[in-house]
Motif scaffolding. Sequence first.
Motif, short mmCIF file in Angstrom:
data_model
loop_
_atom_site.label_atom_id
_atom_site.label_comp_id
_atom_site.label_asym_id
_atom_site.label_seq_id
_atom_site.Cartn_x
_atom_site.Cartn_y
_atom_site.Cartn_z
N HIS A 1 0.20 61.50 37.65
CA HIS A 1 0.32 61.37 36.19
C HIS A 1 1.81 61.27 35.81
CE1 HIS A 1 -0.05 62.25 31.90
NE2 HIS A 1 -1.35 62.03 32.02
N PRO A 2 2.15 60.35 34.91
CA PRO A 2 3.57 60.18 34.53
C PRO A 2 4.24 61.46 34.07
CG PRO A 2 2.24 58.39 33.63
CD PRO A 2 1.27 59.37 34.24
N ASP A 3 3.50 62.35 33.41
CA ASP A 3 4.10 63.59 32.93
C ASP A 3 4.41 64.56 34.07
OD1 ASP A 3 3.88 62.57 30.41
OD2 ASP A 3 2.10 63.73 29.88
N ASP A 4 3.79 64.36 35.23
CA ASP A 4 3.98 65.26 36.37
C ASP A 4 4.87 64.66 37.46
OD1 ASP A 4 2.16 66.89 35.04
OD2 ASP A 4 0.45 66.08 36.13
N GLU A 5 5.14 63.36 37.38
CA GLU A 5 5.79 62.66 38.49
C GLU A 5 7.19 63.21 38.79
OE1 GLU A 5 6.94 58.09 39.88
OE2 GLU A 5 5.91 58.47 37.97
N ALA A 6 7.98 63.50 37.77
CA ALA A 6 9.36 63.97 38.00
C ALA A 6 9.37 65.29 38.75
CB ALA A 6 10.10 64.10 36.66
N ALA A 7 8.51 66.22 38.35
CA ALA A 7 8.47 67.54 39.00
C ALA A 7 8.01 67.41 40.45
CB ALA A 7 7.54 68.48 38.22
N VAL A 8 7.01 66.54 40.69
CA VAL A 8 6.52 66.37 42.06
C VAL A 8 7.59 65.71 42.92
CG1 VAL A 8 4.77 65.25 43.50
CG2 VAL A 8 4.13 66.25 41.30
N PHE A 9 8.29 64.72 42.38
CA PHE A 9 9.33 64.03 43.15
C PHE A 9 10.46 64.99 43.52
CE2 PHE A 9 13.17 61.45 43.62
CZ PHE A 9 12.74 60.52 44.56
N GLU A 10 10.81 65.88 42.60
CA GLU A 10 11.86 66.87 42.89
C GLU A 10 11.45 67.77 44.05
OE1 GLU A 10 14.40 70.42 40.61
OE2 GLU A 10 12.94 69.20 39.52
N GLU A 11 10.19 68.24 44.03
CA GLU A 11 9.71 69.08 45.12
C GLU A 11 9.67 68.30 46.44
OE1 GLU A 11 9.15 72.19 45.13
OE2 GLU A 11 9.10 72.73 43.02
N PHE A 12 9.27 67.01 46.37
CA PHE A 12 9.20 66.17 47.57
C PHE A 12 10.59 65.97 48.16
CE2 PHE A 12 9.07 62.06 49.74
CZ PHE A 12 7.94 62.20 50.53
N THR A 13 11.59 65.78 47.30
CA THR A 13 12.97 65.60 47.77
C THR A 13 13.46 66.85 48.51
OG1 THR A 13 13.43 64.11 45.92
CG2 THR A 13 15.32 65.08 47.05
N ASP A 14 13.16 68.03 47.95
CA ASP A 14 13.53 69.27 48.63
C ASP A 14 12.79 69.41 49.95
OD1 ASP A 14 15.14 69.84 46.49
OD2 ASP A 14 13.71 71.18 45.51
N LEU A 15 11.54 68.93 49.98
CA LEU A 15 10.72 69.08 51.17
C LEU A 15 11.27 68.29 52.34
CD1 LEU A 15 8.08 70.16 52.45
CD2 LEU A 15 6.93 68.14 51.55
N ILE A 16 11.63 67.03 52.13
CA ILE A 16 12.07 66.19 53.24
C ILE A 16 13.47 66.56 53.71
CG2 ILE A 16 10.64 64.26 52.50
CD1 ILE A 16 13.10 62.91 51.38
N ALA A 17 14.17 67.39 52.95
CA ALA A 17 15.53 67.76 53.33
C ALA A 17 15.56 68.79 54.46
CB ALA A 17 16.30 68.29 52.12
N GLU A 18 14.45 69.47 54.71
CA GLU A 18 14.46 70.56 55.69
C GLU A 18 13.20 70.53 56.55
OE1 GLU A 18 14.66 75.46 55.81
OE2 GLU A 18 14.99 74.37 53.93
N PRO A 19 13.34 70.34 57.87
CA PRO A 19 12.16 70.34 58.76
C PRO A 19 11.38 71.65 58.66
CG PRO A 19 14.09 69.49 59.90
CD PRO A 19 14.59 70.06 58.59
#
Length: 737
Positions: free
Chosen positions: A299-317
């Motif tokens: 959902h467009p209203d949730d996309e920014a928050a999910v993308f931020e969490e995804f960015t943090d996720l891929i930064a650390e194995p």
Amino acid sequence: MNESPVGITISDPSRDDNPIVYANEQFEHITGYAEAEVRGRNCRFLQGEQTAREPVAEMRTAIDAGEPVTVELRNYRSDGTEFWNRVSIAPVRGDDGEITNWVGFQQDVTVKKERERRLRRKERRYQSIFNDPNILVGLIDTDGTVIDINQTAMEYVAATRAEIIGTPFPITPWFDHSAEIQRDVREWIERAAGGEYVEFEADLVGPSGDPYTVAGVIRPVTNDDGEVVSLLISDRDITERKERERKLQRYEAYLEGSTDIITVLDDDGTITYQSPAVERILGYKTDELIGQNGFDFIHPDDEAAVFEEFTDLIAEPKNTVTVECRFRTADEGWRWIEIRGTNYLDDDAVRGIVANSRDITDRREREQALTQLQQRTETLMQTTTVEETAQVAVDTAQDLLGAELSGCHLLGDDPDRLEPIAFLDAAREGSNEPPTYDRQADTDPPSKLVWDTFERGEHLVIEDTREYDGLAEVTPTRSAVIHPLGEHGVFIVSSTTTDAFDESEKTVIEILATALTAALDRVEREQELRRQIERLDKFASIISHDLRNPLNVATGHLELARQECASEHLDGVSNAHDRMEALIDDILALAREGKQESESEPVDLAAVSTGCWQTVATADATLVVETERTFQANPSRLQQLLENLFRNAIEHGGADVTVTVGEVADGFYVADDGPGVPEDEHDRVFDLGYSTAEGGTGFGLNIVREIADTFGWDIRVTSSAAGGARFEITGVGGSDA
């Protein structure tokens, strides 16, 4: 193989630069230069860009030393092409031993050099394979005897190379743990000796008992005639790879069998795997989303928050995050899902972000309903009338539960009738007004059912009105929950469908009914309080007008009497008037106590104490302030409390009493050095009318306690250090300045 022709040159060292004086035909054949072209030139004209310096320097050294020498170097023909030249030069000496000439022999060895180069390359290739630290390599005879073995292979057995070489390969320590493996090795050797390229995989056991797996090939090595002369064995330890494969198989089995949606994404969010549960939960075919970017479905209203969490996720194995969002379904709707993502990008068995998603739509709807319920219950606590309170409840039932036939029925002036106080339009049941339930209407099934529930005091759940005789015929309601509201009446939440309310919705109804009961109790208390305040206002008005006016008349006549005569009895009358004035003031204070505003603000205890002291008739009394405490309070009411304590100290301690304001834990105290309060009377000093001072009204300390109670403070009396009275007020909060 025929030797290449030999070119011969003769040079004259007695001439400058040792020029060539003779060249044979073979020289021309090798170099392309005719004798006439080279006569008179030094032989260095054969050298060029790729001619190495070392052999040239070696020839010069030999010439300087007058010694023969043979070198091989890269030379150039007359057409510019390169060739390898084996050059031998030797001095020719005269009878006197002096060098008269130099003889040079040139031979084209290009073919031989190329053959040597290829041979060296093959040798290096063989050595690189044989000595590869990552590959187990062995060379065995066609009968299976070990000819050579590399050091990498030796690390897997408790033996030396000397013990292994010359031993039949099938009975070496690599295979002595299993007769079956030994049979397989013999078969592989026989097949390879027959010219077959044999691939194999074997589970072996190391010296420490740890299992490992190898995979490799046995290559037949042939001579120029195609005859197999030896066998080359090369294999790798694939234990980790096999474990990854087993892990992946287990993981795939888990993915396929999970009831949640399992998704694997790459580092840009592209879906590379999707478990079958996606079809049941979101409506997509299992492979429909593969290759698409997962963020396109959020959902467009949730996309920014999910993308931020995804960015943090891929930064650390191995990092894990959890996020909730709305995901588009196959039919273009939205479902709330909780995604728990784990970074397995560095895991060879996965190489992706693994997202475990479960449908939380029902939970989110319940949470939203509970949030709305909390807001509505807070609204219930702010209503001012019974009608408003009841209407908030039925509106809430409609908004949260879709209960279109809900209503609130309360006792009115007639104790046998439950009157409709609030209802929805649909609750009119086809008439102009919603129903009234009469206790005496035995022939009316709804009335009997509602009154039975109200008098029993326990809620009733009706899943289907057809289960009750006569009920379905007289009401459009098909399911309902009837909740008694204490002594007020009943709250009915109903629907036109059967089994309309699940367990969570029944809980919501129970909470709403409980809040409604409490709100109705509160409204009744507040209405009664307002009535009491109105009576107090009348009482205060009587005191202020009906008592004070006659007192003023009496005071005026007293002054006239003093002018006409002097009598000691007039002083008694004056004292009585003063006591009546004090009584009127204290009674007014008590009457108005419940009406005073209680808004608080930061107050400085020292400043308020000093200000109060100025408004009290203190005579020769002394105030000592030993505090810098600040806290939240209503300034005027705090001032009233302090003034009463100060007056009390002066009334009981005398005109020269010393009053001290100081601090205690979480509060303050007012103490004096007067006679104090007997210990057996400490519990009575705050009672209405209690006083030990001549002319005291007995209202002052009662007013002090009333004000303290309003603030939620605690007050007690004890003895001061000087033996007087000490009043401690605690629970004020605040901080020391």
